[in-house]
Every structure is written in C-alpha cells, then in structure tokens.
Scaffold this active site. Structure first.
Site, short mmCIF file in Angstrom:
data_model
loop_
_atom_site.label_atom_id
_atom_site.label_comp_id
_atom_site.label_asym_id
_atom_site.label_seq_id
_atom_site.Cartn_x
_atom_site.Cartn_y
_atom_site.Cartn_z
N CYS A 1 -13.79 2.72 -13.84
CA CYS A 1 -12.50 2.68 -13.52
C CYS A 1 -11.54 3.63 -13.13
O CYS A 1 -10.45 3.57 -12.55
CB CYS A 1 -11.76 2.15 -15.13
SG CYS A 1 -11.72 3.00 -16.30
N GLN B 1 -7.85 -4.17 -15.31
CA GLN B 1 -9.00 -3.45 -14.66
C GLN B 1 -10.26 -4.16 -14.42
O GLN B 1 -11.05 -4.13 -13.36
CB GLN B 1 -9.50 -2.26 -15.70
CG GLN B 1 -10.37 -1.30 -15.22
CD GLN B 1 -10.17 -0.59 -13.96
OE1 GLN B 1 -9.08 -0.01 -14.05
NE2 GLN B 1 -10.88 -0.49 -12.92
N ASP C 1 -17.29 4.87 -18.42
CA ASP C 1 -16.03 5.31 -18.71
C ASP C 1 -16.00 6.76 -19.07
O ASP C 1 -16.96 7.10 -19.87
CB ASP C 1 -15.08 4.10 -19.42
CG ASP C 1 -13.56 4.60 -19.37
OD1 ASP C 1 -13.26 5.59 -18.72
OD2 ASP C 1 -12.92 3.93 -20.08
N HIS D 1 -7.94 -3.46 -21.65
CA HIS D 1 -7.78 -2.91 -20.39
C HIS D 1 -7.79 -4.21 -19.42
O HIS D 1 -8.85 -4.24 -18.43
CB HIS D 1 -8.12 -1.85 -19.94
CG HIS D 1 -7.50 -1.26 -18.65
ND1 HIS D 1 -6.41 -1.57 -18.08
CD2 HIS D 1 -7.95 -0.27 -17.71
CE1 HIS D 1 -6.11 -0.97 -17.09
NE2 HIS D 1 -6.86 0.07 -16.92
N ARG E 1 -7.81 -2.95 -7.61
CA ARG E 1 -6.46 -3.07 -8.66
C ARG E 1 -5.35 -3.75 -8.06
O ARG E 1 -4.85 -4.66 -8.83
CB ARG E 1 -6.04 -1.71 -9.23
CG ARG E 1 -7.13 -0.99 -9.94
CD ARG E 1 -7.58 -1.67 -11.04
NE ARG E 1 -6.53 -2.17 -12.21
CZ ARG E 1 -5.91 -0.97 -12.75
NH1 ARG E 1 -6.49 0.13 -13.00
NH2 ARG E 1 -4.78 -1.40 -13.72
N ARG F 1 2.12 -0.08 -20.25
CA ARG F 1 0.76 0.68 -20.63
C ARG F 1 1.15 1.38 -21.90
O ARG F 1 2.35 2.18 -21.99
CB ARG F 1 0.56 1.66 -19.69
CG ARG F 1 -0.28 2.73 -20.29
CD ARG F 1 -1.26 3.74 -18.98
NE ARG F 1 -2.18 2.56 -18.29
CZ ARG F 1 -2.93 2.99 -17.61
NH1 ARG F 1 -3.16 4.45 -17.37
NH2 ARG F 1 -3.77 2.47 -16.88
N1 CP Z 1 -8.17 2.66 -14.28
C1 CP Z 1 -6.77 3.28 -14.35
O1 CP Z 1 -6.10 2.31 -15.25
O2 CP Z 1 -6.39 4.34 -13.97
P1 CP Z 1 -4.76 4.85 -14.33
O3 CP Z 1 -4.91 5.46 -15.74
O4 CP Z 1 -4.76 5.78 -13.22
O5 CP Z 1 -3.70 3.79 -14.10
N1 NVA Z 2 -10.74 4.13 -21.36
C1 NVA Z 2 -9.73 5.09 -20.85
C2 NVA Z 2 -9.49 4.07 -19.31
C3 NVA Z 2 -8.33 4.80 -18.40
C4 NVA Z 2 -8.12 4.00 -17.49
C5 NVA Z 2 -8.24 5.51 -21.37
O1 NVA Z 2 -8.07 4.80 -22.46
O2 NVA Z 2 -7.76 6.28 -21.10
#
Ligand code: CP
Ligand code: NVA
Length: 314
Positions: free
Chosen positions: A271, A143, A231, A140, A299, A113
C-alpha cells in the site's frame, strides 16, 4: 441499526451489503477507462458531484489518501477542504461530536484519518453526512478497493485466485480479511504469532464465506500465490520503540525474490509507504512484478467509486 445503515457511511468493508464491493470495483474500473488519456485535472464528463464539498480531517500523516481523495473529488466535479488536526480546535480538545456537527453544516461528506477506530465511529455517530474511513489503527478499507482493482488489472478476475499476505496482521491485512468475505478469492495469511489477526475476525469472515488459510510460514503462503502482499513493520499507530522487536519477529516474512519465485507468476503489492530491505527487498519492489504505483494511482479511481456510493450516486 448499525452505523453503516445511517447515511451510507464507508467505515469498513464488513459493513457492505452483498455485491457492493464488486459494484465498487466495477464502477472504479469503468470510470478509470472513461477518462483514459485526459489531463489529471480534467473533470469527468458527467461531473456527478458538482456542487458537493468533501472535508478531509487528518490526525495522522498521509500522501496517497490525501492526494487521491482531493484529485478524485475534483474529477467528480466537487470541491475539497483539507483540515489537519493541529490546525483545528480538535487539536485543542474540542470534542469529535461537536466537530461532527460542524463538519456536517459545511460539507456534504467527511473523511477522517485517525488512530483509534472509536474516534471514527464517534464522528460517524454524530455526523449528518456520510463519513469515510481514511485509515484507522483497526482498518483501511479504501486501500483494499484500490488493491483488488489493481490485482484484477494485472491478473484477471479474482475468483479462484490465491493472494498471500505476509508480515504484520495490521489494519490493511484486516481489511483484506473483510474483503475475502465479500468477493471470491483465497486469502493466505502468514503472520508471526504475536502479530496475527484476531481469531474472531477470521471466524466472522469465514462465516460469511471467506476462504482464509492461516499458514505456518511465509513460504507456505507464497506457494502458488498470484500476489504477494506486505506492509510496513511499524504502523503509524504502533509504538516506535517496538521497532527492533518487530523487525526480529517479521524478518522471516520479508518478501524476497526467492519467495516471489514460489508463487504462480505473482505480482508484488504494497500500500506504501514502503521500507526497502525491511518488509521487502529493493529487488522485488523495484522489479518488474511490482505494481505498487498502480495501486497508488488506483486509490483515486477507487475513492471516486466510494464517494459516489456514499452520496447514493453509485
Ligand atoms: N497507502 C496509504 O494510505 O498511503 P498514505 O498514508 O500516503 O495516505
Ligand atoms: N499499516 C500502515 C498503512 C499506511 C498506509 C499504517 O497504518 O501506518
């Protein structure tokens, strides 16, 4: 040769072969059904990844991605190690290329990540094991496997159904665009002009058969939709100083009960993490049509299908 041809990396849905996303959705649903009712720490009967180790590297915070990969890998019979950037030499300037080589000597698979998508591609280019995109500022994909699975649980087969995306044309939205080119559904996008998805991404998806409608308003997108999806207004890689300007631009896209009433008995999807009374009202996200915690649970089932795919077991 694209990165995706090398070792079954899972970097983007756009890299998947025809039918692969459908296979992932089916595999996730089958594995979920097979272990229904078992305590969460129980290993799946076939323990397909016994003896395998997943390394997860976090350069950004996470709750769901961390938990679901960890639990998912354990249920597959494998083990995990979680590395936070600040505890690694990566945080002191060791290169991604060297980190990739080292991870490959210790783990059978790596998840990252991070912010810049280039960092993920760099890791994948130098790793000798499959690399999974656990979110970048660009996309992502994990997701969306969970989200489409959740949609089908509540609304039946995706084919012919309309899903509406409201708000920021961000990483999660882009992975929905990529998905629309792989499985049959209509994606209606309502995003403010300054926060829309790049035209070339939409054109590429349409070339591959995606049914994408770019809408002039949230109301137009919500009309007849089977799901309203949104989101946060400020993502992890966005400048927090832009929060006020973003809030102004996104206000007309807030998911309210009156927007939900325009859909076709729609579910509400997000998400998470969510910010009540910004992108969605409390009434909607805490209401009976919200499936946000099913998405969170799924997930884990989705990650399991993804990891099996990466190791050629799916
Ligand atoms: N939706 C998602 O990826 O959540 P986190 O940022 O908590 O992993
Ligand atoms: N769009 C958000 C998603 C978090 C899971 C971000 O990138 O912070």
């Amino acid at each position: 040769m694209s990165l995706a041809d090398h070792h079954n990396h899972f970097l983007d849905l756009a890299d998947l072969a025809d039918g692969q996303l459908r296979q992932l959705l089916d595999a996730a649903a089958t594995r979920k059904a097979a272990r229904m009712g078992l305590p969460k720490g129980t290993v799946d009967q076939d323990a397909p990844l016994a003896g395998h180790l997943l390394a997860m590297v976090f350069e950004k915070p996470s709750t769901r991605t961390r938990l679901s990969f960890d639990m998912g890998m354990r249920q597959l019979g494998g083990q995990t190690v979680i590395l936070n950037q600040s505890d690694m030499q990566l945080g002191r300037g060791e290169s991604i290329a060297d980190t990739a080589q080292v991870l490959s000597r210790f783990a059978d698979m790596a998840m990252l990540r991070t912010g810049p998508h280039e960092t993920l591609c760099d890791l994948a280019a130098h790793a000798h094991v499959p690399v999974i995109n656990g979110l970048t500022a660009y996309s992502h994909p994990c997701q969306i496997v969970a989200d489409l699975m959740t949609f089908e649980e509540h609304k039946g087969a995706l084919a012919g159904q309309k899903l509406a995306w409201l708000g920021d044309g961000n990483n999660v939205a882009l992975s929905f665009v990529h998905a629309a080119a792989q499985v049959d559904f209509e994606l209606a996008l309502a995003t403010p002009n300054d926060f829309s998805i790049a035209d070339d991404e939409i054109a590429m998806a349409r070339d591959k058969g995606a049914k994408i409608t770019v809408c002039a308003s949230a109301e137009e997108a919500a009309q007849g939709a089977a799901a309203l999806i949104t989101d946060c207004w400020v993502s992890m890689s966005d400048d927090p100083q832009e929060a006020e300007a973003r809030a102004q631009a996104f206000r007309p896209y807030q998911v309210t009960q009156s927007l939900m009433d325009m859909g076709d008995d729609p579910i509400f999807m997000h998400c998470l993490p969510a910010y009540r009374d910004s992108e969605v009202t409390g009434e909607v996200i805490d209401g009976p049509r919200s499936v946000v915690f099913d998405e969170a649970e799924n997930r884990a089932h989705a990650q399991k299908a993804i990891m099996l795919h990466c190791l050629g077991r799916g």
